[in-house]
Design an enzyme around this catalytic site. Structure first.
Site, PDB file in Angstrom:
ATOM      1  N   LYS A 285      20.359  49.306  37.614  1.00  0.00           N
ATOM      2  CA  LYS A 285      19.893  47.991  38.743  1.00  0.00           C
ATOM      3  C   LYS A 285      18.778  49.400  39.301  1.00  0.00           C
ATOM      4  O   LYS A 285      18.453  47.653  40.085  1.00  0.00           O
ATOM      5  CB  LYS A 285      20.987  48.257  39.373  1.00  0.00           C
ATOM      6  CG  LYS A 285      22.100  47.479  38.928  1.00  0.00           C
ATOM      7  CD  LYS A 285      22.036  45.832  37.882  1.00  0.00           C
ATOM      8  CE  LYS A 285      21.379  44.739  39.048  1.00  0.00           C
ATOM      9  NZ  LYS A 285      21.088  43.261  38.528  1.00  0.00           N
TER      10      LYS A 285
ATOM     11  N   PHE B 275      29.609  33.838  38.214  1.00  0.00           N
ATOM     12  CA  PHE B 275      29.838  33.644  39.618  1.00  0.00           C
ATOM     13  C   PHE B 275      28.539  33.440  40.524  1.00  0.00           C
ATOM     14  O   PHE B 275      28.539  31.849  41.167  1.00  0.00           O
ATOM     15  CB  PHE B 275      30.107  34.425  39.725  1.00  0.00           C
ATOM     16  CG  PHE B 275      30.597  34.751  41.075  1.00  0.00           C
ATOM     17  CD1 PHE B 275      30.731  33.868  42.041  1.00  0.00           C
ATOM     18  CD2 PHE B 275      30.545  35.696  41.286  1.00  0.00           C
ATOM     19  CE1 PHE B 275      31.277  34.211  43.634  1.00  0.00           C
ATOM     20  CE2 PHE B 275      30.443  36.320  43.292  1.00  0.00           C
ATOM     21  CZ  PHE B 275      31.211  34.926  44.588  1.00  0.00           C
TER      22      PHE B 275
ATOM     23  N   VAL C 152      29.245  40.238  47.327  1.00  0.00           N
ATOM     24  CA  VAL C 152      29.623  39.063  47.155  1.00  0.00           C
ATOM     25  C   VAL C 152      30.932  38.218  46.688  1.00  0.00           C
ATOM     26  O   VAL C 152      31.633  38.959  45.992  1.00  0.00           O
ATOM     27  CB  VAL C 152      28.337  38.555  46.266  1.00  0.00           C
ATOM     28  CG1 VAL C 152      28.352  37.324  46.617  1.00  0.00           C
ATOM     29  CG2 VAL C 152      26.832  39.074  46.832  1.00  0.00           C
TER      30      VAL C 152
ATOM     31  N   TYR D  96      25.774  52.338  35.864  1.00  0.00           N
ATOM     32  CA  TYR D  96      24.900  51.049  36.489  1.00  0.00           C
ATOM     33  C   TYR D  96      24.515  51.006  38.065  1.00  0.00           C
ATOM     34  O   TYR D  96      23.696  49.859  37.117  1.00  0.00           O
ATOM     35  CB  TYR D  96      26.513  49.898  37.073  1.00  0.00           C
ATOM     36  CG  TYR D  96      26.895  48.961  37.266  1.00  0.00           C
ATOM     37  CD1 TYR D  96      26.185  47.641  37.194  1.00  0.00           C
ATOM     38  CD2 TYR D  96      26.708  49.011  39.595  1.00  0.00           C
ATOM     39  CE1 TYR D  96      25.913  46.807  38.458  1.00  0.00           C
ATOM     40  CE2 TYR D  96      26.326  47.858  39.385  1.00  0.00           C
ATOM     41  CZ  TYR D  96      26.063  46.477  39.537  1.00  0.00           C
ATOM     42  OH  TYR D  96      25.681  45.575  40.045  1.00  0.00           O
TER      43      TYR D  96
ATOM     44  N   SER E 123      21.398  45.640  43.651  1.00  0.00           N
ATOM     45  CA  SER E 123      22.692  46.097  43.757  1.00  0.00           C
ATOM     46  C   SER E 123      23.058  47.517  45.367  1.00  0.00           C
ATOM     47  O   SER E 123      22.280  48.397  45.251  1.00  0.00           O
ATOM     48  CB  SER E 123      23.409  47.037  42.777  1.00  0.00           C
ATOM     49  OG  SER E 123      24.744  46.942  43.065  1.00  0.00           O
TER      50      SER E 123
ATOM     51  N   ARG F 286      38.969  55.391  42.288  1.00  0.00           N
ATOM     52  CA  ARG F 286      38.078  55.497  40.650  1.00  0.00           C
ATOM     53  C   ARG F 286      36.730  56.176  40.799  1.00  0.00           C
ATOM     54  O   ARG F 286      36.290  55.952  41.400  1.00  0.00           O
ATOM     55  CB  ARG F 286      37.456  54.010  40.457  1.00  0.00           C
ATOM     56  CG  ARG F 286      39.147  52.826  39.725  1.00  0.00           C
ATOM     57  CD  ARG F 286      39.159  51.685  39.485  1.00  0.00           C
ATOM     58  NE  ARG F 286      38.204  51.293  40.591  1.00  0.00           N
ATOM     59  CZ  ARG F 286      37.954  49.491  40.747  1.00  0.00           C
ATOM     60  NH1 ARG F 286      38.128  48.993  39.470  1.00  0.00           N
ATOM     61  NH2 ARG F 286      37.151  49.036  41.589  1.00  0.00           N
TER      62      ARG F 286
END
Length: 322
Positions: free
Chosen positions: A156, A12, A182, A152, A125, A280
């Site tokens: 990062k 992306f 983003v 994650y 991030s 979540r």
């Protein structure tokens, strides 16, 4: 003419970077293993005169040192976008997320240093900040203590730390851009872990129900991909104040998921209501950036407003689905 290597350049953000640079007449290399990226994201090559001569596609993995080194040789700048990007998926497979996002970044840094790259810009991030439990959105500053909540985020953040030691230890200039949320054209809506904006847009355009996890009052700081492209290029050219720094890349505005849904439905012209599901694991309640460093060090100003960015994004998905 500079030479840019974009890791994850068929994804992306990476493909948006590649298109902008090719349109500017720069030489671009894309390194992507096509696990998440799609070669179709580079279809702009078919419409730009001379584009195929200015862009080289390398199918390969950043975790392989020789592949990374060969891709880095002769490059002036590395824009490191390659990563596995889902919080829920990282909870299910933490080892793979560490291998790609942490170890893969270290491997690329070593390769770039050996190849004599001028500067590497790392896509960090905002998940590094975690959730401080505040009832209202509070701007996150780069000096705040990280509190990652998922594998994650940890991986990062590890990549950020590796970037910060390379200027002094290995002579490779690095800049960390800590992305918030983003959005824009080419963002994949298909995965069960897809980002909220492409998921909302494509479902509503198809007349399908939309699910919001939690009560929808959680907030995010959205930034249009064109502004992220500008941030990367500004980071390449910024003076030495930027080297070794972590810089938030965001709009500096908190938008709730319910508000986001309302704006999208208004632009599309539907009165469909969302469904709600339990929150979540690993998701933060509020995410808002202090953008002082981006303005003062990079000169990143006059960002595209959310409503305008969403109009452009919705238009792109309408063309894709028509």
């Amino acid at each position: 003419m500079a030479v840019y290597l974009i890791t994850g350049g068929a994804g992306f953000i990476g493909s948006n970077l590649a298109e902008f640079l090719v349109r500017q007449g720069e030489k671009v290399r894309v390194l992507d293993n096509l696990v998440n990226g799609r070669y179709e994201n580079l279809a702009f090559l078919e419409t730009l005169a001379g584009a195929k001569k200015r862009l080289t596609f390398i199918e390969g993995d950043i975790c392989d040192f020789e592949t990374a080194y060969e891709a880095c040789k002769g490059a002036d700048y590395v824009l490191h976008q390659a990563a596995l990007g889902s919080v829920p998926a990282s909870v299910e497979d933490p080892e793979e997320y560490h291998r790609v996002n942490a170890t893969g970044t270290l491997t690329l840094l070593r390769a770039a240093a050996k190849a004599g790259v001028r500067r590497l810009v790392y896509a960090g991030s905002s998940s590094a900040y975690g959730d401080t439990g505040e009832e209202k959105p509070t701007p996150k500053k780069e000096t705040d203590r990280p509190q990652p909540l998922s594998p994650y985020a940890v991986a990062k953040l590890a990549g950020e730390y590796y970037c910060q030691i390379f200027p002094s230890l290995y002579g490779l200039e690095t800049v960390v851009l800590r992305y918030f949320n983003v959005y824009g054209p080419r963002q994949d809506p298909q995965s069960q872990y897809a980002a909220v904006i492409p998921k909302f847009i494509t479902a509503l355009l198809k007349g399908e129900p939309v699910t919001i996890f939690g009560d929808g009052e959680q907030t995010r700081d959205f930034i249009y991909v064109e502004d992220v492209v500008r941030a990367n290029l500004l980071a390449c050219q910024a003076d030495r104040r930027a080297v070794g720094q972590v810089i938030n890349i965001a709009s500096g505005q908190a938008v709730s998921i319910n508000q986001l849904y309302q704006v999208i439905t208004r632009i599309i012209g539907t009165n469909s209501g969302p469904l709600y599901a339990p929150p979540r694991a690993g998701d933060v309640r509020h995410s808002l950036a202090d953008t002082t460093r981006a303005r003062e060090i990079l000169g990143l100003k006059e960002l595209i407003p959310l409503a305008e960015g969403l109009k452009r994004t919705i238009g792109w998905y309408q063309g894709l689905l028509s």
